[in-house]
Design an enzyme around this catalytic site. Structure first.
Site, mmCIF file in Angstrom:
data_model
loop_
_atom_site.group_PDB
_atom_site.id
_atom_site.type_symbol
_atom_site.label_atom_id
_atom_site.label_comp_id
_atom_site.label_asym_id
_atom_site.label_seq_id
_atom_site.Cartn_x
_atom_site.Cartn_y
_atom_site.Cartn_z
ATOM 1 N N TYR A 13 22.171 -22.336 15.207
ATOM 2 C CA TYR A 13 21.028 -21.694 14.485
ATOM 3 C C TYR A 13 19.853 -21.713 15.690
ATOM 4 N N ASP A 33 29.271 -26.634 22.923
ATOM 5 C CA ASP A 33 29.189 -26.590 21.654
ATOM 6 C C ASP A 33 30.689 -26.832 21.241
ATOM 7 N N ASN A 34 31.084 -27.596 19.985
ATOM 8 C CA ASN A 34 32.265 -27.337 19.590
ATOM 9 C C ASN A 34 32.737 -26.741 18.515
ATOM 10 N N ASP A 60 33.576 -31.123 22.566
ATOM 11 C CA ASP A 60 33.023 -32.014 21.435
ATOM 12 C C ASP A 60 32.132 -33.125 22.416
ATOM 13 N N SER A 126 13.589 -34.909 13.633
ATOM 14 C CA SER A 126 13.213 -34.095 12.496
ATOM 15 C C SER A 126 12.029 -34.873 11.925
ATOM 16 N N ALA A 127 11.080 -34.234 11.055
ATOM 17 C CA ALA A 127 10.046 -34.614 10.437
ATOM 18 C C ALA A 127 10.508 -35.770 9.225
ATOM 19 N N TYR A 151 21.491 -39.188 7.780
ATOM 20 C CA TYR A 151 21.241 -38.139 8.606
ATOM 21 C C TYR A 151 20.030 -38.361 9.312
ATOM 22 N N LYS A 155 18.911 -39.849 13.240
ATOM 23 C CA LYS A 155 17.608 -39.075 14.007
ATOM 24 C C LYS A 155 16.613 -40.144 14.560
ATOM 25 N N TYR A 179 10.820 -31.316 14.254
ATOM 26 C CA TYR A 179 10.852 -30.230 13.657
ATOM 27 C C TYR A 179 10.612 -30.423 12.137
ATOM 28 N N ASN A 181 10.325 -27.418 8.777
ATOM 29 C CA ASN A 181 11.306 -26.825 7.860
ATOM 30 C C ASN A 181 11.566 -25.405 8.726
ATOM 31 N N ARG A 292 15.528 -32.742 -7.251
ATOM 32 C CA ARG A 292 16.694 -33.198 -6.548
ATOM 33 C C ARG A 292 16.541 -34.580 -6.192
HETATM 34 P P1 NAD Z 1 23.455 -25.686 13.392
HETATM 35 O O1 NAD Z 1 24.452 -26.535 12.621
HETATM 36 O O2 NAD Z 1 23.356 -24.454 13.428
HETATM 37 O O3 NAD Z 1 23.565 -26.115 15.183
HETATM 38 C C1 NAD Z 1 24.095 -27.207 15.683
HETATM 39 C C2 NAD Z 1 25.346 -26.956 16.480
HETATM 40 O O4 NAD Z 1 25.755 -28.173 17.137
HETATM 41 C C3 NAD Z 1 26.417 -26.396 16.098
HETATM 42 O O5 NAD Z 1 26.937 -25.062 16.697
HETATM 43 C C4 NAD Z 1 27.706 -27.328 15.874
HETATM 44 O O6 NAD Z 1 28.889 -26.636 16.104
HETATM 45 C C5 NAD Z 1 27.391 -28.124 17.136
HETATM 46 N N1 NAD Z 1 27.851 -29.457 17.097
HETATM 47 C C6 NAD Z 1 27.786 -30.559 16.099
HETATM 48 N N2 NAD Z 1 28.556 -31.522 16.536
HETATM 49 C C7 NAD Z 1 28.948 -31.295 17.665
HETATM 50 C C8 NAD Z 1 29.492 -32.259 18.602
HETATM 51 N N3 NAD Z 1 29.949 -33.382 18.409
HETATM 52 N N4 NAD Z 1 29.748 -31.797 19.781
HETATM 53 C C9 NAD Z 1 29.598 -30.365 19.995
HETATM 54 N N5 NAD Z 1 28.762 -29.568 19.299
HETATM 55 C C10 NAD Z 1 28.307 -30.116 18.180
HETATM 56 O O7 NAD Z 1 22.065 -26.615 13.409
HETATM 57 P P2 NAD Z 1 20.600 -26.206 13.711
HETATM 58 O O8 NAD Z 1 19.765 -26.038 12.519
HETATM 59 O O9 NAD Z 1 20.389 -25.395 14.827
HETATM 60 O O10 NAD Z 1 20.045 -27.747 14.195
HETATM 61 C C11 NAD Z 1 19.982 -28.078 15.662
HETATM 62 C C12 NAD Z 1 19.546 -29.459 15.683
HETATM 63 O O11 NAD Z 1 18.211 -29.395 15.203
HETATM 64 C C13 NAD Z 1 20.367 -30.531 14.863
HETATM 65 O O12 NAD Z 1 20.354 -31.711 15.839
HETATM 66 C C14 NAD Z 1 19.609 -30.829 13.717
HETATM 67 O O13 NAD Z 1 19.899 -31.990 13.176
HETATM 68 C C15 NAD Z 1 18.053 -30.326 14.043
HETATM 69 N N6 NAD Z 1 17.302 -30.150 13.004
HETATM 70 C C16 NAD Z 1 17.523 -29.063 12.202
HETATM 71 C C17 NAD Z 1 16.613 -28.817 11.029
HETATM 72 C C18 NAD Z 1 17.013 -27.389 10.375
HETATM 73 O O14 NAD Z 1 16.420 -27.401 9.216
HETATM 74 N N7 NAD Z 1 17.718 -26.432 10.844
HETATM 75 C C19 NAD Z 1 15.531 -29.604 10.972
HETATM 76 C C20 NAD Z 1 15.255 -30.584 11.758
HETATM 77 C C21 NAD Z 1 15.948 -30.780 12.925
HETATM 78 C C1 WQD Z 2 13.114 -27.233 0.675
HETATM 79 C C2 WQD Z 2 12.408 -27.372 -0.619
HETATM 80 C C3 WQD Z 2 13.681 -28.307 -2.354
HETATM 81 C C4 WQD Z 2 17.196 -25.567 -2.274
HETATM 82 C C5 WQD Z 2 15.859 -30.604 4.858
HETATM 83 C C6 WQD Z 2 15.904 -31.995 5.595
HETATM 84 C C7 WQD Z 2 15.008 -32.076 6.615
HETATM 85 C C8 WQD Z 2 15.314 -31.182 7.527
HETATM 86 C C9 WQD Z 2 14.827 -29.904 6.763
HETATM 87 C C10 WQD Z 2 16.918 -31.519 9.249
HETATM 88 C C11 WQD Z 2 12.363 -28.369 -1.256
HETATM 89 C C12 WQD Z 2 13.417 -26.796 -2.630
HETATM 90 C C13 WQD Z 2 15.950 -26.043 -2.175
HETATM 91 C C14 WQD Z 2 17.608 -25.099 -3.784
HETATM 92 C C15 WQD Z 2 15.002 -25.784 -4.223
HETATM 93 N N1 WQD Z 2 16.401 -30.847 8.080
HETATM 94 N N2 WQD Z 2 14.935 -26.224 -3.118
HETATM 95 N N3 WQD Z 2 16.263 -25.172 -4.406
HETATM 96 O O1 WQD Z 2 14.745 -30.816 1.865
HETATM 97 O O2 WQD Z 2 12.740 -30.128 2.875
HETATM 98 O O3 WQD Z 2 14.235 -30.585 4.274
HETATM 99 O O4 WQD Z 2 15.808 -29.576 5.794
HETATM 100 O O5 WQD Z 2 16.255 -32.138 9.749
HETATM 101 O O6 WQD Z 2 15.308 -33.443 7.296
HETATM 102 O O7 WQD Z 2 15.757 -33.038 4.642
HETATM 103 O O8 WQD Z 2 14.697 -28.456 3.185
HETATM 104 O O9 WQD Z 2 15.379 -26.313 2.361
HETATM 105 O O10 WQD Z 2 16.578 -28.349 1.525
HETATM 106 O O11 WQD Z 2 14.324 -27.744 0.591
HETATM 107 O O12 WQD Z 2 14.315 -25.601 -4.857
HETATM 108 O O13 WQD Z 2 18.499 -24.507 -3.781
HETATM 109 O O14 WQD Z 2 13.065 -26.307 -1.432
HETATM 110 O O15 WQD Z 2 13.421 -28.981 -3.418
HETATM 111 O O16 WQD Z 2 11.246 -28.518 -2.024
HETATM 112 P P1 WQD Z 2 14.068 -30.196 2.923
HETATM 113 P P2 WQD Z 2 15.449 -27.657 1.885
#
Ligand code: NAD
Ligand code: WQD
Length: 334
Positions: A13, A33-34, A60, A126-127, A151, A155, A179, A181, A292
């Site tokens: 994403y 990417d895997n 991978d 991540s935050a 998770y 990080k 990041y 959200n 939750r």
């Molecule tokens: P995503 O799942 O869409 O993308 C991650 C990609 O990594 C996927 O395409 C997956 O196939 C690939 N992948 C996973 N394990 C692998 C491995 N061992 N080898 C090769 N490829 C691998 O997730 P995203 O939302 O795009 O997130 C990207 C990064 O940002 C992640 O590290 C995630 O933890 C971090 N992040 C995401 C969020 C969020 O809410 N989306 C928030 C904070 C941090």
């Molecule tokens: C957002 C808000 C829920 C689903 C997570 C990770 C964080 C980061 C981003 C990676 C919250 C509420 C949700 C639902 C709801 N990821 N909610 N009904 O929990 O803030 O953060 O994703 O690093 O580390 O913890 O995101 O999108 O799950 O929730 O009411 O069905 O929506 O309670 O307040 P979150 P979220």
């Protein structure tokens, strides 16, 4: 000469949106990417948007031999490391899967970077590393305490490993991007969040309710100490986030530096429902249920450091996020 980059997780994403911005800005990009949580077709969408189909390695990160072959084939200037598993609740049930993939994959990557003298890294953090503290979060706050999931702890651990690496080798430049959200989709409607598994985050769930795949949104609690009782988060548009990576790459300095990437705006779950209804003209069925486990009442960013040091700030707001997500959904459903 174009600067060349390896983007791990580049079909995912956030990675795919960043690849589009990188290619558009003139970088030479290769993706690894895997495909665990993304689809190969994303490469076609990237080509449609940029005119360039990036070279792709289906590898991978835990496969050290295959990874070394990728590094042996090209001299990269920098790596952007997005690859990892991200389902927070799954990580509490399967911690070893998360530590093995997210830590193990990162170890291999860092070893290759060291072996092949690639010393610039932008890491997707991540935050969540701030744990349970009052918002707004800024980068001077302590990290690593009261993190609610494996998770999030992974990080934090990776951030610390990268600190040690930078201390041991002054040639390394590491930008840690924390990041808040991420949400939304590319305004073209061609790329967006398309997880292979059942979604866990609020925005993809709202979209499943919008399409009728889920009957209603379950609002996790309306008795928090917030203005409307629901939880407050800092949603940032994925294109803004992608551009934050370009800014970090442009301004990266030797050593280890962390930046918050967030909008600084707090938005509640009920605000999200209202924004959806305004953007779509439709009612969103919802039901308030129990809180939750592990949710904080409010978290949002102080992104002043990214503004001053990276010259970055968000340009899109929550209404843009809703509009672009709905547009992406329309594209997907033909
Ligand atoms: P995503 O799942 O869409 O993308 C991650 C990609 O990594 C996927 O395409 C997956 O196939 C690939 N992948 C996973 N394990 C692998 C491995 N061992 N080898 C090769 N490829 C691998 O997730 P995203 O939302 O795009 O997130 C990207 C990064 O940002 C992640 O590290 C995630 O933890 C971090 N992040 C995401 C969020 C969020 O809410 N989306 C928030 C904070 C941090
Ligand atoms: C957002 C808000 C829920 C689903 C997570 C990770 C964080 C980061 C981003 C990676 C919250 C509420 C949700 C639902 C709801 N990821 N909610 N009904 O929990 O803030 O953060 O994703 O690093 O580390 O913890 O995101 O999108 O799950 O929730 O009411 O069905 O929506 O309670 O307040 P979150 P979220």
């Amino acid at each position: 000469m174009k600067e060349s980059l390896l983007v791990t997780g580049g079909t995912g994403y956030i990675g795919s949106h960043t690849v589009v911005e990188l290619i558009t800005a003139g970088y030479d990009v290769e993706i690894l990417d895997n495909l665990y949580n993304s689809k190969i077709e994303v490469l076609d969408q990237i080509e449609q948007l940029t005119g360039v189909k990036p070279k792709f390695y289906e590898v991978d990160l835990r496969d050290s031999e295959a990874l070394a072959n990728v590094f042996a084939g090209k001299k990269y200037d920098a790596v952007m490391h997005f690859a990892g598993l991200k389902a927070v609740s799954e990580s509490t049930k399967k911690p070893l899967k998360y530590y093995e993939n997210n830590l193990g994959g990162t170890f291999n990557l860092l070893r290759c970077m060291k072996d092949y003298s690639v010393k610039k890294l932008i890491f997707s953090s991540s935050a969540t590393v701030y744990g349970d503290q009052p918002s707004p979060f800024n980068e001077t706050l302590p990290t690593g305490e009261k993190i609610s999931s494996p998770y999030g702890r992974a990080k934090y651990m990776i951030e610390e490993i990268l600190k040690d690496l930078c201390a041991s080798d002054l040639g390394f430049s590491v930008a840690i991007l924390r990041y808040f959200n991420p949400a939304g989709a590319h305004p073209s409607g061609l790329i967006g969040e398309d997880p292979n598994d059942k979604p866990n985050n609020l925005m993809p769930i709202i979209m499943k309710v919008a399409t009728g795949e889920f009957p209603e949104l379950l609002v996790y609690g309306d008795d928090y100490n917030t203005p409307d009782g629901s939880c407050i988060r800092d949603y940032l548009h994925v294109v803004d986030l992608a551009r934050g990576h370009l800014a970090a790459l442009k301004h990266i300095q030797p050593g280890w530096t962390a930046y918050n990437l967030g909008s600084g705006e707090g938005t509640s779950v009920f605000d999200m429902i209202t924004a959806f209804e305004q953007a779509s003209g439709k009612k969103l069925p919802y039901k308030v249920v129990e809180r939750r486990a592990g949710d904080l009442a409010a978290f949002y960013a102080d992104s002043t450091k990214a503004q001053t040091e990276l010259d970055w700030q968000t340009e899109f707001d929550i209404n843009d996020i809703m509009r672009d997500t709905l547009n992406y959904l329309d594209h997907q459903n033909g």
